[in-house]
Scaffold this motif. Structure first.
Motif, mmCIF file in Angstrom:
data_model
loop_
_atom_site.group_PDB
_atom_site.id
_atom_site.type_symbol
_atom_site.label_atom_id
_atom_site.label_comp_id
_atom_site.label_asym_id
_atom_site.label_seq_id
_atom_site.Cartn_x
_atom_site.Cartn_y
_atom_site.Cartn_z
ATOM 1 N N VAL A 102 5.187 -8.434 0.132
ATOM 2 C CA VAL A 102 4.886 -8.188 -1.279
ATOM 3 C C VAL A 102 4.297 -6.794 -1.468
ATOM 4 O O VAL A 102 4.638 -6.092 -2.421
ATOM 5 C CB VAL A 102 3.925 -9.269 -1.818
ATOM 6 N N TRP A 103 3.418 -6.375 -0.580
ATOM 7 C CA TRP A 103 2.770 -5.061 -0.716
ATOM 8 C C TRP A 103 3.795 -3.931 -0.637
ATOM 9 O O TRP A 103 3.703 -2.938 -1.352
ATOM 10 C CB TRP A 103 1.712 -4.895 0.363
ATOM 11 N N ASN A 104 4.782 -4.057 0.232
ATOM 12 C CA ASN A 104 5.779 -3.005 0.421
ATOM 13 C C ASN A 104 6.987 -3.155 -0.499
ATOM 14 O O ASN A 104 7.916 -2.353 -0.421
ATOM 15 C CB ASN A 104 6.259 -2.986 1.880
ATOM 16 N N ASP A 105 6.987 -4.167 -1.336
ATOM 17 C CA ASP A 105 8.131 -4.416 -2.208
ATOM 18 C C ASP A 105 8.192 -3.404 -3.351
ATOM 19 O O ASP A 105 7.168 -3.003 -3.910
ATOM 20 C CB ASP A 105 8.049 -5.817 -2.794
ATOM 21 N N LEU A 106 9.391 -3.000 -3.688
ATOM 22 C CA LEU A 106 9.625 -2.131 -4.841
ATOM 23 C C LEU A 106 10.620 -2.765 -5.807
ATOM 24 O O LEU A 106 10.423 -2.722 -7.021
ATOM 25 C CB LEU A 106 10.148 -0.768 -4.389
ATOM 26 N N LEU A 107 11.675 -3.385 -5.267
ATOM 27 C CA LEU A 107 12.748 -3.922 -6.099
ATOM 28 C C LEU A 107 12.244 -5.014 -7.040
ATOM 29 O O LEU A 107 12.446 -4.943 -8.259
ATOM 30 C CB LEU A 107 13.870 -4.467 -5.216
ATOM 31 N N VAL A 108 11.581 -6.029 -6.495
ATOM 32 C CA VAL A 108 11.111 -7.138 -7.328
ATOM 33 C C VAL A 108 10.071 -6.647 -8.331
ATOM 34 O O VAL A 108 10.041 -7.089 -9.488
ATOM 35 C CB VAL A 108 10.535 -8.263 -6.448
ATOM 36 N N ALA A 109 9.219 -5.724 -7.914
ATOM 37 C CA ALA A 109 8.183 -5.206 -8.818
ATOM 38 C C ALA A 109 8.799 -4.459 -9.998
ATOM 39 O O ALA A 109 8.359 -4.612 -11.143
ATOM 40 C CB ALA A 109 7.234 -4.297 -8.050
ATOM 41 N N ILE A 110 9.807 -3.655 -9.747
ATOM 42 C CA ILE A 110 10.463 -2.906 -10.836
ATOM 43 C C ILE A 110 11.182 -3.855 -11.784
ATOM 44 O O ILE A 110 11.152 -3.682 -13.011
ATOM 45 C CB ILE A 110 11.436 -1.869 -10.256
ATOM 46 N N VAL A 111 11.833 -4.882 -11.225
ATOM 47 C CA VAL A 111 12.623 -5.798 -12.053
ATOM 48 C C VAL A 111 11.731 -6.693 -12.904
ATOM 49 O O VAL A 111 11.962 -6.856 -14.105
ATOM 50 C CB VAL A 111 13.554 -6.645 -11.160
ATOM 51 N N PHE A 112 10.694 -7.271 -12.317
ATOM 52 C CA PHE A 112 9.899 -8.278 -13.026
ATOM 53 C C PHE A 112 8.639 -7.711 -13.684
ATOM 54 O O PHE A 112 8.061 -8.369 -14.543
ATOM 55 C CB PHE A 112 9.496 -9.396 -12.063
ATOM 56 N N LEU A 113 8.213 -6.527 -13.253
ATOM 57 C CA LEU A 113 6.988 -5.973 -13.816
ATOM 58 C C LEU A 113 7.233 -4.716 -14.623
ATOM 59 O O LEU A 113 6.475 -4.397 -15.537
ATOM 60 C CB LEU A 113 5.978 -5.685 -12.693
ATOM 61 N N GLY A 114 8.292 -3.981 -14.302
ATOM 62 C CA GLY A 114 8.581 -2.760 -15.041
ATOM 63 C C GLY A 114 8.046 -1.524 -14.333
ATOM 64 O O GLY A 114 7.374 -1.612 -13.307
ATOM 65 N N ALA A 115 8.358 -0.375 -14.902
ATOM 66 C CA ALA A 115 7.983 0.906 -14.297
ATOM 67 C C ALA A 115 7.073 1.727 -15.187
ATOM 68 O O ALA A 115 6.978 2.942 -15.032
ATOM 69 C CB ALA A 115 9.245 1.708 -13.954
ATOM 70 N N SER A 116 6.387 1.074 -16.131
ATOM 71 C CA SER A 116 5.458 1.809 -16.978
ATOM 72 C C SER A 116 4.254 2.248 -16.170
ATOM 73 O O SER A 116 3.921 1.667 -15.138
ATOM 74 C CB SER A 116 5.011 0.933 -18.151
ATOM 75 N N ARG A 117 3.588 3.281 -16.641
ATOM 76 C CA ARG A 117 2.501 3.893 -15.892
ATOM 77 C C ARG A 117 1.374 2.909 -15.596
ATOM 78 O O ARG A 117 0.803 2.914 -14.501
ATOM 79 C CB ARG A 117 1.944 5.086 -16.695
ATOM 80 N N ASP A 118 1.052 2.040 -16.543
ATOM 81 C CA ASP A 118 -0.073 1.132 -16.366
ATOM 82 C C ASP A 118 0.285 -0.108 -15.553
ATOM 83 O O ASP A 118 -0.602 -0.873 -15.182
ATOM 84 C CB ASP A 118 -0.621 0.702 -17.734
ATOM 85 N N GLN A 119 1.578 -0.322 -15.246
ATOM 86 C CA GLN A 119 1.992 -1.479 -14.460
ATOM 87 C C GLN A 119 2.679 -1.098 -13.159
ATOM 88 O O GLN A 119 3.060 -1.980 -12.391
ATOM 89 C CB GLN A 119 2.937 -2.370 -15.279
ATOM 90 N N LEU A 120 2.839 0.184 -12.894
ATOM 91 C CA LEU A 120 3.560 0.636 -11.704
ATOM 92 C C LEU A 120 2.757 0.318 -10.451
ATOM 93 O O LEU A 120 1.572 0.625 -10.357
ATOM 94 C CB LEU A 120 3.804 2.145 -11.799
#
Length: 387
Positions: free
Chosen positions: A315-333
């Motif tokens: 989970v710590w090293n994940d990027l794909l799931v984080a971008i898809v389900f959380l977004g890439a906004s500055r406050d959620q990146l």
């Protein structure tokens, strides 16, 4: 040689091979990590001129400077002399060699007098002081250009980390990663532990089919299930009128992706616990919940810790799931997303990238070293006791 042969016979060739293989793996993993750490605290100029393995020795750099202008000359007997120092006041370094042509920046050693022709001579000492002399007055408005080979002492700084945390916004991304990772590690462990106990010690119809299904789900690629899961999540969000990009969504996603391995690992371990303990507890009137909480859960800590390490790292090293389900906004990146953005905007600033990378790996390292004593025990028990 005889002692070495005796030791090899005592240890045995198979065990010796295993030890050497483990040592090689450790070195392969340790060397890049050490390189990132050393580079992250080095001065920017030294990073561009020498490798991290030379960080604790003097590094040689080639620099071009101009000597004092002819207006600074003074006459000493029949000669005209310009003196000064090539270093700025307080600047560290030692001149190893110098030259007056870019093709030969180290034509003369420090302290050696270079004959420049037409009665001109130049001496540059190791401390940077120089004497430029001529039999005729110096003319022009610019001083002589000199190329230097300078040895600078190792210089370390924490400014790289200050820049990353304060100016690059990685502090907020660090908090976001912790907010995502901790619940996404704890939730699947809690659910999988209950499921593993049920599949190990409770009799109910379809248990074998459920176990086979769990094993089959382990090999399902994340990318195959990502889009259907995202569509289902978006439909539920629209149905209940809640935001789609929330921490709850990414917690559920990571829980779903980590659940099959968690159930498989924990079920194998729990199924291998002594049967007498479970039966004795039931004879004493303990319910399944009491048996699980007071007996099974404490005894299963090695397996829980083993899965916690894997899930936390994933989970710590994940990027794909984080971008898809959380977004890439500055406050959620998350931290991996912020580091990926730095690769595009600061790709040439190695001191920034290495400091960011080490901030990214420091937490997984702490988690691993805190739980590593349980890792092998949990994995081996889960692999040989399963039934």
């Amino acid at each position: 040689m005889t002692a070495l042969a005796t030791r090899i016979r005592r240890v045995g060739l198979p065990r010796l091979f295993v030890h050497l293989s483990v040592l090689l793996i450790v070195i392969i993993w340790l060397v890049p990590t050490l390189g990132i750490l050393v580079t992250s605290i080095r001065d920017r100029d030294q990073i561009t001129t020498s490798g991290w393995w030379t960080a604790f020795s003097n590094s040689a750099q080639t620099a071009a400077v101009r000597l004092a202008e002819p207006s600074a000359q003074r006459q000493e007997g029949a000669s005209y002399v310009i003196t000064g120092n090539v270093f700025e006041e307080g600047a560290p370094g030692t001149v190893r060699a110098f030259g007056v042509r870019v093709q030969e920046p180290a034509a003369f050693k420090a302290g050696e007098t270079a004959d420049l022709g037409d009665g001109e001579a130049l001496t540059v000492n190791g401390d940077g002081s120089y004497v430029h002399s001529s039999t005729t007055p110096f003319e022009g408005n610019r001083g002589q250009r000199v190329y230097l080979t300078v040895a600078t002492p190792p210089e370390f700084t924490m400014e790289n980390y200050q820049t990353v945390v304060n100016a690059e916004g990685l502090g907020q991304s660090f908090i976001n990663s912790l907010t995502v990772t901790i619940p996404a590690t704890v939730i699947p462990i809690l659910i999988a532990a209950f499921a593993a106990y049920a599949l190990s010690w409770m009799e109910f119809p379809g248990r074998t089919i459920i176990i086979a299904t769990v094993i089959g789900l382990i090999v399902v690629p994340l990318q195959m299930s990502l889009i259907p899961l995202l569509r289902l999540y978006n439909e539920i969000s629209i149905l209940f009128g809640v935001p789609s990009k929330t921490y709850a969504g990414i917690w559920l996603a990571h829980t779903a992706f980590g659940m099959p391995l968690a159930i498989y690992l924990l079920r194998n371990y729990i199924a291998g616990l002594p049967k007498e303990i479970i039966e004795s507890a039931r004879v004493d009137g303990a319910s399944d919940f009491e048996i699980f909480m007071k007996i099974v859960l404490p005894l299963s800590f090695p397996a829980l810790a083993s899965f916690a390490i894997f899930q936390f790292l994933w989970v710590w090293n994940d990027l794909l799931v984080a971008i898809v389900f959380l977004g890439a906004s500055r406050d959620q990146l998350v931290l991996t997303g912020a580091l990926n953005a730095l690769l595009g905007s600061r790709g040439g600033n190695w001191e920034i990238l290495t400091a960011s990378a080490f901030i990214t790996i420091i937490v997984p390292l702490l988690v691993f070293f805190a739980l590593q004593r349980y890792l092998v025990r949990g994995l081996l028990a889960g692999s040989v006791k399963g039934g």
